[in-house]
Structure formats: C-alpha cells, structure tokens
Write a protein that holds these residues in place. Structure first.
Motif, PDB file in Angstrom:
ATOM      1  N   THR A  71     -32.016   2.247 -24.499  1.00 19.02           N
ATOM      2  CA  THR A  71     -31.368   1.320 -23.563  1.00 19.02           C
ATOM      3  C   THR A  71     -32.193   0.055 -23.391  1.00 19.02           C
ATOM      4  OG1 THR A  71     -32.347   2.458 -21.659  1.00 19.02           O
ATOM      5  CG2 THR A  71     -30.132   3.129 -22.330  1.00 19.02           C
ATOM      6  N   ALA A  72     -33.515   0.188 -23.387  1.00 22.63           N
ATOM      7  CA  ALA A  72     -34.376  -0.991 -23.270  1.00 22.63           C
ATOM      8  C   ALA A  72     -34.258  -1.878 -24.502  1.00 22.63           C
ATOM      9  CB  ALA A  72     -35.826  -0.568 -23.058  1.00 22.63           C
ATOM     10  N   GLY A  73     -34.172  -1.268 -25.672  1.00 19.86           N
ATOM     11  CA  GLY A  73     -33.982  -2.056 -26.892  1.00 19.86           C
ATOM     12  C   GLY A  73     -32.687  -2.839 -26.843  1.00 19.86           C
ATOM     13  N   GLU A  74     -31.616  -2.200 -26.363  1.00 18.62           N
ATOM     14  CA  GLU A  74     -30.350  -2.909 -26.215  1.00 18.62           C
ATOM     15  C   GLU A  74     -30.479  -4.046 -25.208  1.00 18.62           C
ATOM     16  OE1 GLU A  74     -26.937  -1.898 -27.864  1.00 18.62           O
ATOM     17  OE2 GLU A  74     -28.793  -1.780 -29.005  1.00 18.62           O
ATOM     18  N   LEU A  75     -31.170  -3.788 -24.100  1.00 16.33           N
ATOM     19  CA  LEU A  75     -31.374  -4.843 -23.103  1.00 16.33           C
ATOM     20  C   LEU A  75     -32.071  -6.055 -23.708  1.00 16.33           C
ATOM     21  CD1 LEU A  75     -32.470  -3.115 -19.782  1.00 16.33           C
ATOM     22  CD2 LEU A  75     -30.598  -4.738 -20.068  1.00 16.33           C
ATOM     23  N   MET A  76     -33.128  -5.796 -24.461  1.00 16.29           N
ATOM     24  CA  MET A  76     -33.862  -6.924 -25.050  1.00 16.29           C
ATOM     25  C   MET A  76     -33.013  -7.689 -26.047  1.00 16.29           C
ATOM     26  SD  MET A  76     -37.890  -5.955 -25.252  1.00 16.29           S
ATOM     27  CE  MET A  76     -37.829  -4.184 -25.388  1.00 16.29           C
ATOM     28  N   ARG A  77     -32.207  -6.989 -26.815  1.00 18.62           N
ATOM     29  CA  ARG A  77     -31.317  -7.679 -27.752  1.00 18.62           C
ATOM     30  C   ARG A  77     -30.380  -8.623 -27.013  1.00 18.62           C
ATOM     31  NH1 ARG A  77     -31.050  -2.089 -29.516  1.00 18.62           N
ATOM     32  NH2 ARG A  77     -32.608  -1.883 -31.147  1.00 18.62           N
ATOM     33  N   LEU A  78     -29.895  -8.181 -25.860  1.00 21.12           N
ATOM     34  CA  LEU A  78     -28.985  -9.014 -25.074  1.00 21.12           C
ATOM     35  C   LEU A  78     -29.718 -10.132 -24.344  1.00 21.12           C
ATOM     36  CD1 LEU A  78     -26.827  -6.146 -23.523  1.00 21.12           C
ATOM     37  CD2 LEU A  78     -26.116  -7.714 -25.337  1.00 21.12           C
ATOM     38  N   LEU A  79     -30.833  -9.804 -23.695  1.00 20.93           N
ATOM     39  CA  LEU A  79     -31.485 -10.756 -22.795  1.00 20.93           C
ATOM     40  C   LEU A  79     -32.289 -11.819 -23.529  1.00 20.93           C
ATOM     41  CD1 LEU A  79     -32.598  -8.241 -20.037  1.00 20.93           C
ATOM     42  CD2 LEU A  79     -30.744  -9.915 -19.896  1.00 20.93           C
ATOM     43  N   ASP A 130     -18.644   1.651 -25.803  1.00 20.11           N
ATOM     44  CA  ASP A 130     -19.923   1.852 -26.483  1.00 20.11           C
ATOM     45  C   ASP A 130     -20.885   2.406 -25.430  1.00 20.11           C
ATOM     46  OD1 ASP A 130     -22.690   1.303 -27.319  1.00 20.11           O
ATOM     47  OD2 ASP A 130     -21.815   0.162 -28.967  1.00 20.11           O
ATOM     48  N   ASN A 131     -21.432   3.598 -25.661  1.00 18.57           N
ATOM     49  CA  ASN A 131     -22.263   4.242 -24.638  1.00 18.57           C
ATOM     50  C   ASN A 131     -23.538   3.472 -24.323  1.00 18.57           C
ATOM     51  OD1 ASN A 131     -22.733   5.466 -27.440  1.00 18.57           O
ATOM     52  ND2 ASN A 131     -24.601   6.116 -26.384  1.00 18.57           N
ATOM     53  N   LEU A 132     -24.077   2.703 -25.270  1.00 18.98           N
ATOM     54  CA  LEU A 132     -25.307   1.952 -25.014  1.00 18.98           C
ATOM     55  C   LEU A 132     -25.052   0.577 -24.409  1.00 18.98           C
ATOM     56  CD1 LEU A 132     -27.494   2.746 -28.162  1.00 18.98           C
ATOM     57  CD2 LEU A 132     -27.746   3.657 -25.847  1.00 18.98           C
ATOM     58  N   LEU A 133     -23.826   0.093 -24.482  1.00 21.34           N
ATOM     59  CA  LEU A 133     -23.517  -1.244 -23.951  1.00 21.34           C
ATOM     60  C   LEU A 133     -22.733  -1.127 -22.652  1.00 21.34           C
ATOM     61  CD1 LEU A 133     -23.065  -3.050 -27.354  1.00 21.34           C
ATOM     62  CD2 LEU A 133     -24.776  -3.565 -25.602  1.00 21.34           C
ATOM     63  N   LYS A 134     -21.416  -1.007 -22.703  1.00 22.76           N
ATOM     64  CA  LYS A 134     -20.679  -0.837 -21.456  1.00 22.76           C
ATOM     65  C   LYS A 134     -21.118   0.427 -20.718  1.00 22.76           C
ATOM     66  CE  LYS A 134     -17.509  -1.736 -18.353  1.00 22.76           C
ATOM     67  NZ  LYS A 134     -17.872  -2.601 -17.226  1.00 22.76           N
ATOM     68  N   GLY A 135     -21.639   1.418 -21.436  1.00 22.78           N
ATOM     69  CA  GLY A 135     -22.122   2.636 -20.809  1.00 22.78           C
ATOM     70  C   GLY A 135     -23.555   2.579 -20.336  1.00 22.78           C
ATOM     71  N   ALA A 136     -24.250   1.459 -20.564  1.00 26.88           N
ATOM     72  CA  ALA A 136     -25.657   1.374 -20.142  1.00 26.88           C
ATOM     73  C   ALA A 136     -26.103  -0.085 -20.058  1.00 26.88           C
ATOM     74  CB  ALA A 136     -26.553   2.173 -21.097  1.00 26.88           C
ATOM     75  N   SER A 137     -26.711  -0.595 -21.132  1.00 23.22           N
ATOM     76  CA  SER A 137     -27.408  -1.875 -21.055  1.00 23.22           C
ATOM     77  C   SER A 137     -26.484  -3.074 -20.916  1.00 23.22           C
ATOM     78  CB  SER A 137     -28.287  -2.047 -22.298  1.00 23.22           C
ATOM     79  OG  SER A 137     -29.182  -0.963 -22.408  1.00 23.22           O
ATOM     80  N   GLY A 138     -25.339  -3.069 -21.584  1.00 28.56           N
ATOM     81  CA  GLY A 138     -24.396  -4.174 -21.425  1.00 28.56           C
ATOM     82  C   GLY A 138     -23.895  -4.261 -19.996  1.00 28.56           C
ATOM     83  N   GLN A 139     -23.571  -3.116 -19.417  1.00 27.50           N
ATOM     84  CA  GLN A 139     -23.117  -3.091 -18.026  1.00 27.50           C
ATOM     85  C   GLN A 139     -24.239  -3.528 -17.082  1.00 27.50           C
ATOM     86  OE1 GLN A 139     -19.717  -0.895 -16.302  1.00 27.50           O
ATOM     87  NE2 GLN A 139     -21.277   0.699 -16.188  1.00 27.50           N
ATOM     88  N   ALA A 140     -25.496  -3.193 -17.416  1.00 30.99           N
ATOM     89  CA  ALA A 140     -26.629  -3.634 -16.604  1.00 30.99           C
ATOM     90  C   ALA A 140     -26.733  -5.164 -16.608  1.00 30.99           C
ATOM     91  CB  ALA A 140     -27.919  -3.003 -17.122  1.00 30.99           C
ATOM     92  N   VAL A 141     -26.522  -5.777 -17.763  1.00 33.70           N
ATOM     93  CA  VAL A 141     -26.534  -7.244 -17.835  1.00 33.70           C
ATOM     94  C   VAL A 141     -25.327  -7.823 -17.096  1.00 33.70           C
ATOM     95  CG1 VAL A 141     -26.403  -9.228 -19.400  1.00 33.70           C
ATOM     96  CG2 VAL A 141     -27.883  -7.283 -19.958  1.00 33.70           C
ATOM     97  N   GLN A 142     -24.180  -7.182 -17.217  1.00 29.71           N
ATOM     98  CA  GLN A 142     -22.999  -7.593 -16.465  1.00 29.71           C
ATOM     99  C   GLN A 142     -23.295  -7.594 -14.959  1.00 29.71           C
ATOM    100  OE1 GLN A 142     -19.606  -5.139 -17.374  1.00 29.71           O
ATOM    101  NE2 GLN A 142     -18.237  -6.184 -15.943  1.00 29.71           N
ATOM    102  N   ASN A 143     -23.968  -6.543 -14.490  1.00 34.22           N
ATOM    103  CA  ASN A 143     -24.354  -6.478 -13.085  1.00 34.22           C
ATOM    104  C   ASN A 143     -25.356  -7.568 -12.723  1.00 34.22           C
ATOM    105  OD1 ASN A 143     -22.797  -4.280 -12.066  1.00 34.22           O
ATOM    106  ND2 ASN A 143     -24.135  -2.837 -13.120  1.00 34.22           N
ATOM    107  N   MET A 144     -26.311  -7.822 -13.603  1.00 34.25           N
ATOM    108  CA  MET A 144     -27.265  -8.907 -13.364  1.00 34.25           C
ATOM    109  C   MET A 144     -26.544 -10.239 -13.215  1.00 34.25           C
ATOM    110  SD  MET A 144     -30.080 -10.559 -15.930  1.00 34.25           S
ATOM    111  CE  MET A 144     -28.734 -11.490 -16.684  1.00 34.25           C
ATOM    112  N   ASN A 145     -25.580 -10.496 -14.100  1.00 31.21           N
ATOM    113  CA  ASN A 145     -24.814 -11.738 -14.010  1.00 31.21           C
ATOM    114  C   ASN A 145     -24.135 -11.861 -12.649  1.00 31.21           C
ATOM    115  OD1 ASN A 145     -25.496 -12.516 -16.631  1.00 31.21           O
ATOM    116  ND2 ASN A 145     -23.625 -11.717 -17.529  1.00 31.21           N
ATOM    117  N   LEU A 146     -23.548 -10.781 -12.173  1.00 32.48           N
ATOM    118  CA  LEU A 146     -22.861 -10.803 -10.881  1.00 32.48           C
ATOM    119  C   LEU A 146     -23.843 -11.065  -9.739  1.00 32.48           C
ATOM    120  CD1 LEU A 146     -20.401  -7.810 -11.383  1.00 32.48           C
ATOM    121  CD2 LEU A 146     -19.755 -10.215 -11.080  1.00 32.48           C
TER     122      LEU A 146
END
Length: 322
Positions: free
Chosen positions: A15-23, A289-305
């Motif tokens: 999940t952290a790897g996905e976060l870094m890819r996004l952020l 996608d369990n790692l994106l909308k199911g984890a890190s993508g949704q976390a970034v979505q929440n950060m944006n909000l």
C-alpha cells in the motif's frame, strides 16, 4: 498553495508503494519522509523498483515531524500502538490504512473514510480511517439499496480478491506455486470487514441487515469482484434509477448496464456497479482494484477532500484493457 508535505509510516509494503506512485506524481504533494524499520538507509527504488527515475528518497528510521499529512501503512494493530507512543501534532492530518479505527467503538476521533458514504464528514476531518478493500467493494454494491430501504431479506455476498490483498509478507497461500491455477475459500461468514459493512448499512438504512459473506482467494494479482443479492420488490429499472442518483456526484463510482470485468477497474481508482433482477432477487456486481480504490487510491482521495483539493486530483489513472 505550497505543496502538501507527506510522511509515510511503514513505507516498504504494497500500500505504501502504491501511495508513493500516486503522491510523487500528484501536483500538490511532496513526499518528504518514507519510514521503514526494515529498510533503513536503502533507496526507496531498491524496494519499489518501478519508481526508478522518479524519486531519490531514502528509507528513514524515524518519522519527520515537519509534515502536513501522515499515512499509516503498517499492519493491523500497529497504528494504534504507534500513535500512543508517538504523539502527532494537531496540525498534521492522519490517514490510517489499517483496521484499527474503522469501527465506531474504536474510532478515537477518526472518521470512516468511504467518500461515497461520508464525503462531507471527511472534508471536515483531521483523522481518517481508510476502509478495507473488501468492505469498499461490497459497500458500493449495497449502499444505495440500503438508503432506499429496498433490501427485504438477508444479503448473500461472494467476493474474489487478488493475491496483493494478503499483503507483502509471504504465507503458504501467497506463493506463486500455490496461488497460480488455484482458488480457495477463507474466513467464511467471519471476515474482518463484515463489521464495517454492517455499520455503514445501518447508518443509511436505520437498521441492521445480515450479510452472509464468502470470500475467495483468486489466482490473479490485483482486483476484487463481489456479487451481492437480496430479495426486493423494486424493479431493475427502479434499482438502476436509485443507484445512478446515489452516485451521480461521485467521481469514481460508476453504474453500468454492461456486465463488467476486472480489467475495467484494475490500475484505477474506479468502482463499477452492475445490476440484474431475476425473479424477486436483485444482483449487484461490484468491482475495484484492491490496492487503489480499496486502499491507497482511496487514501489519496480522502487526502484531497481534507485539503479542499479536487477530489480526483492525481487519480485519473488508466486501466490496462489488454
């Protein structure tokens, strides 16, 4: 607006790897700290090799306190311990990807971070409990029906998840030689995400509904497909109208009349929902996608909000169609 300074606790996992890819590519963020006890001193690109050429970050032993938002990416039970031992300044937003604060009884001021359910509360929050991956996928298939009060029986759900849902640590059921060309049921009727699903349904419906959930381990890497059905007097057309109205302002959850497949959502922050009425039963197929909308993508979505950014910023990702 200056860039949002990001710290990641437990930065070596999936999940952290996905976060870094996004952020790293997000126009409004700067990742300033990637903490990991196990990888101290190594370049981030030695572990997350797909980031070669994108970052010069090095894993640190300690967490930089000069940050605006902290993502907690350690295992279940570790976030609560970390926050008890390391008080975080009130000015720092916290987004936890474990299950430590998802339930109301355990929340300690955390808001349950499913934007389709709690979008306005998330915008005002300082601490977010990011939902579980199965919980996210199943809920997007059920919440409009719960709000409309059209569920007239117990709910029966099956779900199949990819191997990344088990995390990075190896186990007998995550080795390629076991997982490939194989499937199995696990945690039938007892999966840990059932409690958060139940709380969300009760929040909208005003009463509890029984959810009978059978999860499967799938022989693929990413994605979740869930099928939920229940008895209802609502017609298929009425159900589609309810679902489309519920999600009309949601940038990532889409209702379709085409029987979907996982390639429509894998590598994206999308959730797709398909409905089919047979007799007195309504079937809802949902997938993410369990790692994106199911984890890190949704976390970034929440950060944006939380930070008042466009909800989809940094998350317009391309699926792999073939």
């Amino acid at each position: 607006m200056s860039k949002i300074r990001v710290g990641i606790y437990g930065a070596a996992g999936y999940t952290a790897g996905e976060l870094m890819r996004l952020l790293i590519h997000h126009p409004k963020t700067e990742v300033v700290c990637a903490q990991s006890e196990s990888q101290v001193g190594k370049k981030v690109t030695e572990i997350h090799t797909d980031l070669i050429g994108d970052t010069s970050l090095v894993f640190s032993a300690d967490l930089d306190q000069n940050i605006d938002v902290l993502f907690l990416c350690k295992g279940h039970g570790e976030s609560r311990v970390f926050l008890e031992r390391h008080p975080i300044p009130d000015s720092v937003k916290v987004i936890d990807l474990s299950n430590d604060f998802r339930l109301k009884a355990d929340a300690d001021g955390f808001v349950y971070g499913l934007p389709e359910l709690n979008g306005s509360a998330i915008q005002k929050a300082t601490k977010i409990a990011n939902p579980g991956c199965f919980a996210t996928c199943i809920q997007v298939g059920l919440l409009p029906a719960a709000q409309a009060g059209i569920i007239q029986s117990e709910i029966h759900t099956t779900g199949i998840t990819g191997s990344t849902g088990a995390g990075q640590s190896l186990s007998p059921t995550s080795h390629f030689s076991w997982r490939n060309e194989n499937m199995s049921v696990y945690k039938a009727f007892t999966h840990q995400h059932l409690d958060e699903i139940g709380e969300s349904i009760s929040q909208l419906a005003g009463k509890a509904h029984v959810v009978n959930f059978i999860p499967f381990r799938g022989n693929f890497t990413r994605g979740i497909i869930a099928t939920s059905y229940f008895e209802t007097e609502a017609s298929e057309a009425e159900a589609y109208a309810l679902y489309e109205a519920f999600y009309k302002d949601q940038p990532f959850t889409h209702v379709t009349n085409k029987n979907p497949d996982l390639k429509m959502v894998v590598n994206t922050n999308k959730a797709v929902v398909y409905l089919k009425k047979e007799g007195n039963k309504l079937l809802a197929i949902s997938m993410i996608d369990n790692l994106l909308k199911g984890a890190s993508g949704q976390a970034v979505q929440n950060m944006n909000l939380i930070f008042g950014l466009e909800e989809s910023m940094g998350l317009n990702l391309k699926p792999t169609g073939f």
